[in-house]
Design an enzyme around this catalytic site. Sequence first.
Site, mmCIF file in Angstrom:
data_model
loop_
_atom_site.group_PDB
_atom_site.id
_atom_site.type_symbol
_atom_site.label_atom_id
_atom_site.label_comp_id
_atom_site.label_asym_id
_atom_site.label_seq_id
_atom_site.Cartn_x
_atom_site.Cartn_y
_atom_site.Cartn_z
ATOM 1 N N GLU A 643 68.898 49.909 65.732
ATOM 2 C CA GLU A 643 68.766 48.535 65.255
ATOM 3 C C GLU A 643 67.332 48.019 65.313
ATOM 4 O OE1 GLU A 643 71.323 46.755 68.011
ATOM 5 O OE2 GLU A 643 73.063 46.804 66.700
ATOM 6 N N LYS A 662 62.291 47.560 67.793
ATOM 7 C CA LYS A 662 63.053 48.668 67.212
ATOM 8 C C LYS A 662 63.583 49.481 68.374
ATOM 9 C CE LYS A 662 60.631 49.668 62.914
ATOM 10 N NZ LYS A 662 59.885 50.676 62.183
ATOM 11 N N ASP A 755 53.777 56.821 52.017
ATOM 12 C CA ASP A 755 54.970 56.103 51.558
ATOM 13 C C ASP A 755 54.637 54.619 51.368
ATOM 14 O OD1 ASP A 755 57.531 55.673 50.748
ATOM 15 O OD2 ASP A 755 58.448 55.845 52.735
ATOM 16 N N ASN A 760 57.725 48.856 52.382
ATOM 17 C CA ASN A 760 57.073 49.181 53.656
ATOM 18 C C ASN A 760 55.928 48.230 53.991
ATOM 19 O OD1 ASN A 760 58.770 51.257 54.309
ATOM 20 N ND2 ASN A 760 57.645 52.716 53.048
HETATM 21 O O1 ACK Z 1 63.528 43.158 54.863
HETATM 22 P P1 ACK Z 1 63.741 42.887 56.288
HETATM 23 O O2 ACK Z 1 64.160 41.569 56.739
HETATM 24 O O3 ACK Z 1 62.418 43.327 57.113
HETATM 25 O O4 ACK Z 1 64.668 44.037 56.900
HETATM 26 C C1 ACK Z 1 63.971 45.080 57.479
HETATM 27 C C2 ACK Z 1 64.643 45.486 58.781
HETATM 28 O O5 ACK Z 1 63.862 44.958 59.843
HETATM 29 C C3 ACK Z 1 64.753 47.011 58.951
HETATM 30 O O6 ACK Z 1 63.480 47.592 58.916
HETATM 31 C C4 ACK Z 1 62.868 44.125 59.324
HETATM 32 N N1 ACK Z 1 61.655 44.312 60.117
HETATM 33 C C5 ACK Z 1 61.099 45.474 60.505
HETATM 34 N N2 ACK Z 1 59.984 45.229 61.225
HETATM 35 C C6 ACK Z 1 59.860 43.875 61.315
HETATM 36 C C7 ACK Z 1 58.909 43.006 61.920
HETATM 37 N N3 ACK Z 1 57.852 43.488 62.593
HETATM 38 N N4 ACK Z 1 59.077 41.701 61.779
HETATM 39 C C8 ACK Z 1 60.141 41.211 61.076
HETATM 40 N N5 ACK Z 1 61.068 41.987 60.489
HETATM 41 C C9 ACK Z 1 60.926 43.309 60.601
HETATM 42 C C10 ACK Z 1 62.643 44.503 57.879
#
Ligand code: ACK
Length: 991
Positions: A643, A662, A755, A760
């Site tokens: 998650e 994470k 990538d 990303n």
């Molecule tokens: O598009 P999102 O809301 O942005 O959904 C994905 C999800 O976690 C799986 O990767 C969100 N995510 C990842 N890293 C971060 C972060 N540093 N801050 C906020 N959301 C994040 C990502």
Amino acid sequence: MALYRIYSSLFLFLLHTLLDCQALRNYPDNEVTLLDSMSAPGDLGWEAYPSEGWEEISVMDERNIPMRTYQVCNVMEANQNNWLRTALIPRAGARRVYVELKFTLRDCNSLPGVPGTCKETFNVYYHESDGAVPPPPLRHARESQYVKIDTIAADESFTQSDVGERVMKLNTEVRHIGGLSKRGLYLAFQDLGACIALVSVRVFYKRCPLAVTNLALFSDTVTGGDQALVEVRGSCVEYAEELEAPRMFCSADGGWLVPIGRCVCRPGFEEIDGQCQPCRPGFYKASAMDAYCMKCPSHSYSHQDKASECVCERGYYRAETDPRSMACTRPPSSPGNPISTVNETAVTLEWSPPRDTGGRGDVTYSVHCRKCSGSVGEMVEKCVPCGSSAHFSPRQFGLTHPRVQVSELQPRTNYTFSIEAVNGVSDLSPSPRHLVNINITTSQTVSVIVKERRSRDSITLAWQGPETSDGAVVEYEVTYYEKNQRDQNYTVLKTKSNIMTVEGLKPGTTYVFRVRAHTDGGYGNYGGEIELETRHEDMLAVGDPNQNTILAVSIAAGVVLLILLVACFVVSGRHCGYIKAKQDPEEEKMQFQHGRVPLPGSRTYIHPHTYEDPNQAVRDFAKEIDVSNIRIERVIGAGEFGEVCSGRLRLPSKREIHVAIKSLKAGYTEQQRRDFLSEASIMGQFDHPNIIRLEGVVTRCKPVMIITEYMENGSLDTFLKKHDGQFTVIQLLGMMRGIAAGMQYLSEMNYVHRDLAARNILVNGNLVCKVSDFGLSRVLEDDPDAVYTTRGGKIPIRWTAPEAIAYRKFTSASDVWSYGITMWEVISYGERPYWEMSNQDVIKAIDEGYRLPAPMDCPVVLHQLMLDCWEKNRSDRPKFGQIVINLDQLIRNPSSLKQLANSTVWEDPVTPEPAFSTVADWLDSIKMSQYKEHFSSAGYVSLDSVLYVSVSELGKLGVVLAGHQKKILSSIQCLHVQQQQQQQQGTQVQV
Ligand code: ACK
């Protein structure tokens, strides 16, 4: 006349109930009001002509505040031309002002018995003036003397109340006037026979209000005249200094756009709530580049605030090269347990490391040697430094291991060795050094054999007697044996002289000789052994001319061989150099040594695979965080390994921050754990405002976690889809600039992302984009867009450069290709590159030279930049640094963005626009299914009926989002093109 007076008072009565003065008098922060008829303290006193035209009427609102209104309702008589003009409205420096009108307008049908001359509009004009010359008199006012702003009509005259009554509708219209240059302006209203009540006239201009961004202060700025952005240079807030000149752009509608550059808090200060606050006593901040004040390291203190470093406690020191974050240290204690092993005139000294290293890891040893006179056992010894006569191996000072060998000592002599442990701060301490002493006595030997002569059956030896001895030498004893035959046979010979010829030896055989002296005091020790070989039977005599010839030939052959070898070496060296130059940076990276934390300012990425122990890479680059400092709040998504949550991180003596967490799900393999943490050891090496920042890791308890800064708006692709059409091109450019700056940093660190795609990129609350997703396995596992290629390995085909797909040539230039695709995603608000084409079709199309067309409303220059990124030959693509410069120029000069590419058709003959038979199918195909109902209930049933739908019609249909309007209109354009193509081919139009 009486009739329209009744109407007037009627709609003023209704108006009374409609108005909410509080709402009317609260204006946004970025608007500066130049005229507000609602808040005029007395009569407005505007000039009206003719007198039976516009009339000023005061009414009270529900809070008993008087309101001035103007009304006219001469609907019963033809040929009306009623003028009303304001007093001079000063411009106050604004070049563009807005006029907001609130009014009611009766529709003629609702007035029984009015003639056909009744109007439902009125005109608004302005006249610029320096104030010196009076404006054209209204009596003779002609349209040509005033500049027309617009003809104003009501949206609605009446609305239906909750109980079904018709109530007057208060209309609001806003118009703007640009390019103003004189002192002020007059507004004029012309009525040609309508029934109007002008309830409020407000004139205002917009400004970008004072803002603090990236620790830079941007002053209150009046917006530009037309669409131009005003570039504003920020000044660093108190106690901050410039890292990169801070700039922002003030847009025409009063919003700040695209923050560039930033300030950072000076040493001794940290950023708290957009300000630089002093470090508290006990804390320090050494460099402006450090984010926060840190607690003073061990054995140091700061009694006052604003400390840029902490002072060492008494007895503790900091070496010049020690980082300020390092604890203060002290000299080591003395080494322990010295032991010596004497071998004639050599000695090996060994000792144990000091019990207290002083807190440092750089302990070395120095050995001081003194030679002591007087024979062994004498009560009083006099010692002098050994000087250079003794030979230390590996060296005398700076020994890293607790062992040294000292040779070339004098025989039968007393020596004292003092061993000292030294570290980086020993020289700073005034205290005497801690030493450990060891005394030894060398023994007597015969020194080396100095001469020898060999024949086939004899060898002549010569030697030197001992320098000092316990008495006169009686004789020397020479012992020898055949090499490798020691156990079976050795011979002892004696002589009084220092020279002896040993005879009766076998030809071509190696013998080992030793010599010792026999004095009055007894036998001394043997000197060193020497191996000598007798001549071979067939060996030629020295001076034989043939032998010389052979020797000369051999030397010549040797020289030739040597030259050949050197040449080979040089050639092969060049060859290696060539190969290296051709190497993939990915391979080059593998050559860096591990175990080395990059120095500040050194810009080289270290691949975690260069570590034998990947956990060491994590320890080197990621800070371990105690899990008790983390508070998980909610799940925000799913990552490859588990998650993704959002939460709070509060480190001791730091303020709480919002973080993303994470975690690694239970039941992982060791390989998965390594892959998961590899992202942290890569991310931890980067420090750039456009790269996602690693806060730390939790590895000491489960679940294992990676903590990064929190990005409020999540990933860029989802974010753009959610806000389709809502950003200005400058805002989109700001996003692209951020991504390019992050990629420039990565490429300068020799890091190849592989990538890069909008999915990303993460976006924070200020629309700052940051590159993310650095795991080693992510391209393989995490990316739903990655597919297996025939050469093995998974690749996100649509984003990847052809050479990387074909032969896995991943470089910063292939990242530039992906950047071009990401630009395309940004401008098209998250559209899928190459739409629903199959991956195979994409590869084929690219190979045949086709490239993505410009998205809707894409400036030509941006599409050209994309095309540059998609050059087939990778060396022809721009570098990230050039892209950043290019985008900065466009941001500064928005007029260069005016020319739109307008190429909405994918000019690929292999993928023609599909034909649709119904409006519903068409809306489905462009993912606008939500408007099916809207179209059908408005009567658009066949495709040809939608071919001429305009923006305003779309608005009436209920398609109000600008992005959706654009999408639908661009698709309609495609339908047109398709229709034309079919007509050209002589086919029936299939709409
Ligand atoms: O598009 P999102 O809301 O942005 O959904 C994905 C999800 O976690 C799986 O990767 C969100 N995510 C990842 N890293 C971060 C972060 N540093 N801050 C906020 N959301 C994040 C990502």
